[in-house]
Scaffold this motif. Sequence first.
Motif, PDB file in Angstrom:
ATOM      1  N   ILE A   1     -28.025 -22.638 -41.304  1.00  9.87           N
ATOM      2  CA  ILE A   1     -27.598 -21.643 -42.294  1.00  9.87           C
ATOM      3  C   ILE A   1     -26.263 -21.038 -41.884  1.00  9.87           C
ATOM      4  CG2 ILE A   1     -28.184 -19.439 -43.368  1.00  9.87           C
ATOM      5  CD1 ILE A   1     -31.158 -20.257 -43.026  1.00  9.87           C
ATOM      6  N   ALA A   2     -26.097 -20.762 -40.587  1.00  9.53           N
ATOM      7  CA  ALA A   2     -24.816 -20.232 -40.103  1.00  9.53           C
ATOM      8  C   ALA A   2     -23.689 -21.215 -40.382  1.00  9.53           C
ATOM      9  CB  ALA A   2     -24.909 -19.941 -38.602  1.00  9.53           C
ATOM     10  N   MET A   3     -23.936 -22.495 -40.175  1.00  9.07           N
ATOM     11  CA  MET A   3     -22.920 -23.512 -40.461  1.00  9.07           C
ATOM     12  C   MET A   3     -22.582 -23.531 -41.941  1.00  9.07           C
ATOM     13  SD  MET A   3     -24.208 -26.644 -38.017  1.00  9.07           S
ATOM     14  CE  MET A   3     -22.861 -27.730 -38.501  1.00  9.07           C
ATOM     15  N   ALA A   4     -23.605 -23.403 -42.793  1.00  9.05           N
ATOM     16  CA  ALA A   4     -23.369 -23.417 -44.236  1.00  9.05           C
ATOM     17  C   ALA A   4     -22.522 -22.228 -44.676  1.00  9.05           C
ATOM     18  CB  ALA A   4     -24.704 -23.417 -44.982  1.00  9.05           C
TER      19      ALA A   4
ATOM     20  N   GLY B   1     -14.203 -18.649 -32.251  1.00  7.44           N
ATOM     21  CA  GLY B   1     -15.302 -18.187 -31.412  1.00  7.44           C
ATOM     22  C   GLY B   1     -15.861 -16.861 -31.883  1.00  7.44           C
ATOM     23  N   ARG B   2     -14.976 -15.952 -32.305  1.00  2.54           N
ATOM     24  CA  ARG B   2     -15.448 -14.662 -32.811  1.00  2.54           C
ATOM     25  C   ARG B   2     -16.200 -14.843 -34.137  1.00  2.54           C
ATOM     26  NH1 ARG B   2     -10.442 -13.004 -30.516  1.00  2.54           N
ATOM     27  NH2 ARG B   2      -9.307 -13.305 -32.468  1.00  2.54           N
ATOM     28  N   ARG B   3     -15.732 -15.790 -34.941  1.00  3.35           N
ATOM     29  CA  ARG B   3     -16.412 -16.076 -36.200  1.00  3.35           C
ATOM     30  C   ARG B   3     -17.811 -16.654 -35.935  1.00  3.35           C
ATOM     31  NH1 ARG B   3     -17.835 -14.951 -41.259  1.00  3.35           N
ATOM     32  NH2 ARG B   3     -17.962 -16.764 -42.608  1.00  3.35           N
ATOM     33  N   VAL B   4     -17.920 -17.522 -34.942  1.00  6.81           N
ATOM     34  CA  VAL B   4     -19.215 -18.097 -34.580  1.00  6.81           C
ATOM     35  C   VAL B   4     -20.174 -17.005 -34.126  1.00  6.81           C
ATOM     36  CG1 VAL B   4     -20.408 -19.565 -32.901  1.00  6.81           C
ATOM     37  CG2 VAL B   4     -18.331 -20.391 -34.023  1.00  6.81           C
TER      38      VAL B   4
ATOM     39  N   GLN C   1     -20.274 -26.770 -32.858  1.00  4.78           N
ATOM     40  CA  GLN C   1     -20.569 -27.388 -34.152  1.00  4.78           C
ATOM     41  C   GLN C   1     -20.340 -26.412 -35.307  1.00  4.78           C
ATOM     42  OE1 GLN C   1     -24.015 -30.162 -34.206  1.00  4.78           O
ATOM     43  NE2 GLN C   1     -24.387 -29.481 -32.095  1.00  4.78           N
ATOM     44  N   ILE C   2     -20.648 -25.135 -35.091  1.00  2.35           N
ATOM     45  CA  ILE C   2     -20.391 -24.135 -36.132  1.00  2.35           C
ATOM     46  C   ILE C   2     -18.889 -23.900 -36.274  1.00  2.35           C
ATOM     47  CG2 ILE C   2     -20.772 -21.738 -36.831  1.00  2.35           C
ATOM     48  CD1 ILE C   2     -23.409 -21.815 -35.259  1.00  2.35           C
ATOM     49  N   ALA C   3     -18.178 -23.950 -35.149  1.00  3.24           N
ATOM     50  CA  ALA C   3     -16.735 -23.674 -35.175  1.00  3.24           C
ATOM     51  C   ALA C   3     -15.936 -24.797 -35.831  1.00  3.24           C
ATOM     52  CB  ALA C   3     -16.226 -23.456 -33.746  1.00  3.24           C
ATOM     53  N   GLU C   4     -16.472 -26.007 -35.838  1.00  5.99           N
ATOM     54  CA  GLU C   4     -15.704 -27.154 -36.338  1.00  5.99           C
ATOM     55  C   GLU C   4     -15.200 -26.968 -37.766  1.00  5.99           C
ATOM     56  OE1 GLU C   4     -16.103 -32.025 -36.732  1.00  5.99           O
ATOM     57  OE2 GLU C   4     -17.717 -30.848 -35.839  1.00  5.99           O
ATOM     58  N   PRO C   5     -16.049 -26.620 -38.750  1.00  3.17           N
ATOM     59  CA  PRO C   5     -15.519 -26.420 -40.100  1.00  3.17           C
ATOM     60  C   PRO C   5     -14.592 -25.212 -40.198  1.00  3.17           C
ATOM     61  CG  PRO C   5     -17.839 -25.803 -40.002  1.00  3.17           C
ATOM     62  CD  PRO C   5     -17.522 -26.490 -38.718  1.00  3.17           C
ATOM     63  N   VAL C   6     -14.821 -24.195 -39.373  1.00  2.00           N
ATOM     64  CA  VAL C   6     -13.942 -23.024 -39.380  1.00  2.00           C
ATOM     65  C   VAL C   6     -12.540 -23.419 -38.939  1.00  2.00           C
ATOM     66  CG1 VAL C   6     -13.559 -20.719 -38.419  1.00  2.00           C
ATOM     67  CG2 VAL C   6     -15.891 -21.478 -38.922  1.00  2.00           C
ATOM     68  N   LEU C   7     -12.440 -24.192 -37.867  1.00  7.56           N
ATOM     69  CA  LEU C   7     -11.140 -24.652 -37.373  1.00  7.56           C
ATOM     70  C   LEU C   7     -10.457 -25.568 -38.381  1.00  7.56           C
ATOM     71  CD1 LEU C   7     -12.196 -25.388 -33.683  1.00  7.56           C
ATOM     72  CD2 LEU C   7     -10.546 -23.645 -34.406  1.00  7.56           C
ATOM     73  N   LEU C   8     -11.244 -26.399 -39.051  1.00  9.50           N
ATOM     74  CA  LEU C   8     -10.680 -27.361 -39.995  1.00  9.50           C
ATOM     75  C   LEU C   8     -10.173 -26.691 -41.266  1.00  9.50           C
ATOM     76  CD1 LEU C   8     -10.194 -30.320 -40.888  1.00  9.50           C
ATOM     77  CD2 LEU C   8     -12.528 -30.313 -41.770  1.00  9.50           C
ATOM     78  N   HIS C   9     -10.963 -25.785 -41.829  1.00  8.44           N
ATOM     79  CA  HIS C   9     -10.632 -25.226 -43.146  1.00  8.44           C
ATOM     80  C   HIS C   9      -9.825 -23.942 -43.077  1.00  8.44           C
ATOM     81  CE1 HIS C   9     -12.996 -27.989 -45.666  1.00  8.44           C
ATOM     82  NE2 HIS C   9     -13.840 -28.040 -44.651  1.00  8.44           N
ATOM     83  N   HIS C  10     -10.043 -23.118 -42.062  1.00  3.93           N
ATOM     84  CA  HIS C  10      -9.333 -21.846 -41.979  1.00  3.93           C
ATOM     85  C   HIS C  10      -8.107 -21.894 -41.069  1.00  3.93           C
ATOM     86  CE1 HIS C  10     -13.033 -19.268 -43.396  1.00  3.93           C
ATOM     87  NE2 HIS C  10     -12.624 -20.154 -44.281  1.00  3.93           N
ATOM     88  N   ARG C  11      -7.992 -22.960 -40.295  1.00  4.11           N
ATOM     89  CA  ARG C  11      -6.842 -23.165 -39.414  1.00  4.11           C
ATOM     90  C   ARG C  11      -6.570 -21.936 -38.548  1.00  4.11           C
ATOM     91  NH1 ARG C  11      -4.966 -27.997 -40.518  1.00  4.11           N
ATOM     92  NH2 ARG C  11      -5.206 -28.866 -42.607  1.00  4.11           N
ATOM     93  N   VAL C  12      -7.608 -21.490 -37.862  1.00  6.34           N
ATOM     94  CA  VAL C  12      -7.500 -20.340 -36.965  1.00  6.34           C
ATOM     95  C   VAL C  12      -7.426 -20.840 -35.531  1.00  6.34           C
ATOM     96  CG1 VAL C  12      -8.748 -18.825 -38.547  1.00  6.34           C
ATOM     97  CG2 VAL C  12     -10.025 -20.146 -36.842  1.00  6.34           C
ATOM     98  N   THR C  13      -7.172 -19.928 -34.600  1.00  9.42           N
ATOM     99  CA  THR C  13      -7.139 -20.290 -33.186  1.00  9.42           C
ATOM    100  C   THR C  13      -8.570 -20.461 -32.667  1.00  9.42           C
ATOM    101  OG1 THR C  13      -7.224 -18.008 -32.414  1.00  9.42           O
ATOM    102  CG2 THR C  13      -5.029 -18.934 -32.912  1.00  9.42           C
ATOM    103  N   PRO C  14      -8.760 -21.185 -31.561  1.00 10.72           N
ATOM    104  CA  PRO C  14     -10.106 -21.307 -30.989  1.00 10.72           C
ATOM    105  C   PRO C  14     -10.751 -19.959 -30.685  1.00 10.72           C
ATOM    106  CG  PRO C  14      -8.640 -22.950 -30.034  1.00 10.72           C
ATOM    107  CD  PRO C  14      -7.786 -22.051 -30.870  1.00 10.72           C
ATOM    108  N   ALA C  15      -9.958 -18.991 -30.245  1.00 11.45           N
ATOM    109  CA  ALA C  15     -10.523 -17.669 -29.952  1.00 11.45           C
ATOM    110  C   ALA C  15     -11.038 -17.008 -31.233  1.00 11.45           C
ATOM    111  CB  ALA C  15      -9.469 -16.789 -29.289  1.00 11.45           C
ATOM    112  N   GLU C  16     -10.276 -17.122 -32.320  1.00 11.86           N
ATOM    113  CA  GLU C  16     -10.712 -16.549 -33.602  1.00 11.86           C
ATOM    114  C   GLU C  16     -11.950 -17.266 -34.113  1.00 11.86           C
ATOM    115  OE1 GLU C  16      -6.530 -15.015 -35.607  1.00 11.86           O
ATOM    116  OE2 GLU C  16      -6.962 -17.167 -35.578  1.00 11.86           O
TER     117      GLU C  16
END
Length: 346
Positions: free
Chosen positions: A177-180, A143-146, A126-141
């Motif tokens: 907060i992490a999601m925000a 995951g590191r962001r999460v 759930q935290i990774a979802e906006p990261v993947l959508l807005h930053h267009r990174v790989t799933p591994a990247e």
Amino acid sequence: MRAGDRDGAQSEAGGPPVTLDVRDLRVAYGSGARAVPAVRGVDLTVAAGQKVGIAGESGCGKSTLALALLRLLPASASLSGRILLDGEDVLTMRWGRLRAVRWAGASIVFQGAMHSLNAVRRIGDQIAEPVLLHHRVTPAEAGRRVASLLQQVGLPAARADAYPHELSGGQRQRVMIAMALACDPRLIIADEPTTALDVMIQAQILRLIEQLVAEQDISLLMISHDLAVLADTCDRLAVMYAGRVVEEGPAREVFSAARHPYGRALSAAFPRVGDVSSRRAPRGLPGDPPDPSALPGGCTFHPRCPVALEACAEEPQELAGAAGAHRAACVHANGSVSASAGRRPR
């Protein structure tokens, strides 16, 4: 301010850039003669790195204001006015641009994490979802962001595999907060972020929010019933009543020396440490906020006001005082009338 200025708009006094500038915002539910006003002409400014609080009873329009800032209201709501986020008007954005601004420009921490988290998905996904959508990174990247975000909010990275029901209330709020923070927004809107938590966890979450806002130079708009929390957390404070801002100024000053009778009543509802009289007989405010569909004339607070004058029932009050300082929408705002003077006959 220039629309589209991504670096924010410079404040009139030459201070920090203005992240959020709201002017004459009006929100109503329904249409035509049956429209019910929820927000009535609110002006609000949040500078870069500034923490602004919104206080008031339930039904005063706080959450409607928060949702309106990112156009998250239902289709039955009508909006007018201006909401500039980094100089760009949210109310005139196309849906594609609005979708990009949500999360990346501004994000919301809602009250009650279980109402916002998907119970059947792991929190890391759930935290990774906006990261993947807005930053267009790989799933591994992603995951590191999460993992990094969870560590920032004081949770082990391994908790990314947990489901929401496996976390405590405080841990779930840390996930929110992490999601925000996931997409590095310039503004975080926190709508009652600690309501469902006990006082010890509440204090931890508030300190965490303060720390993250300071470290990342994020602007914060925090909504709460608790005037004491806002006074301790925020730089400035706005008090809402019946859809309008009736007092605003430096947070600690509004809390300790409110100029509007409603602000004084909110402050007096909290017992002071060491004050035996307030602990034994905490003061409240009789009555309830007015029905938005049947607002009284004049000052909408006058039916509950202990110092109302006859004219208060006829003449609406506007915020008065020096710009940027302590202002209140009350005939007694200059302090010339004491809390026990000027009572009208009852």
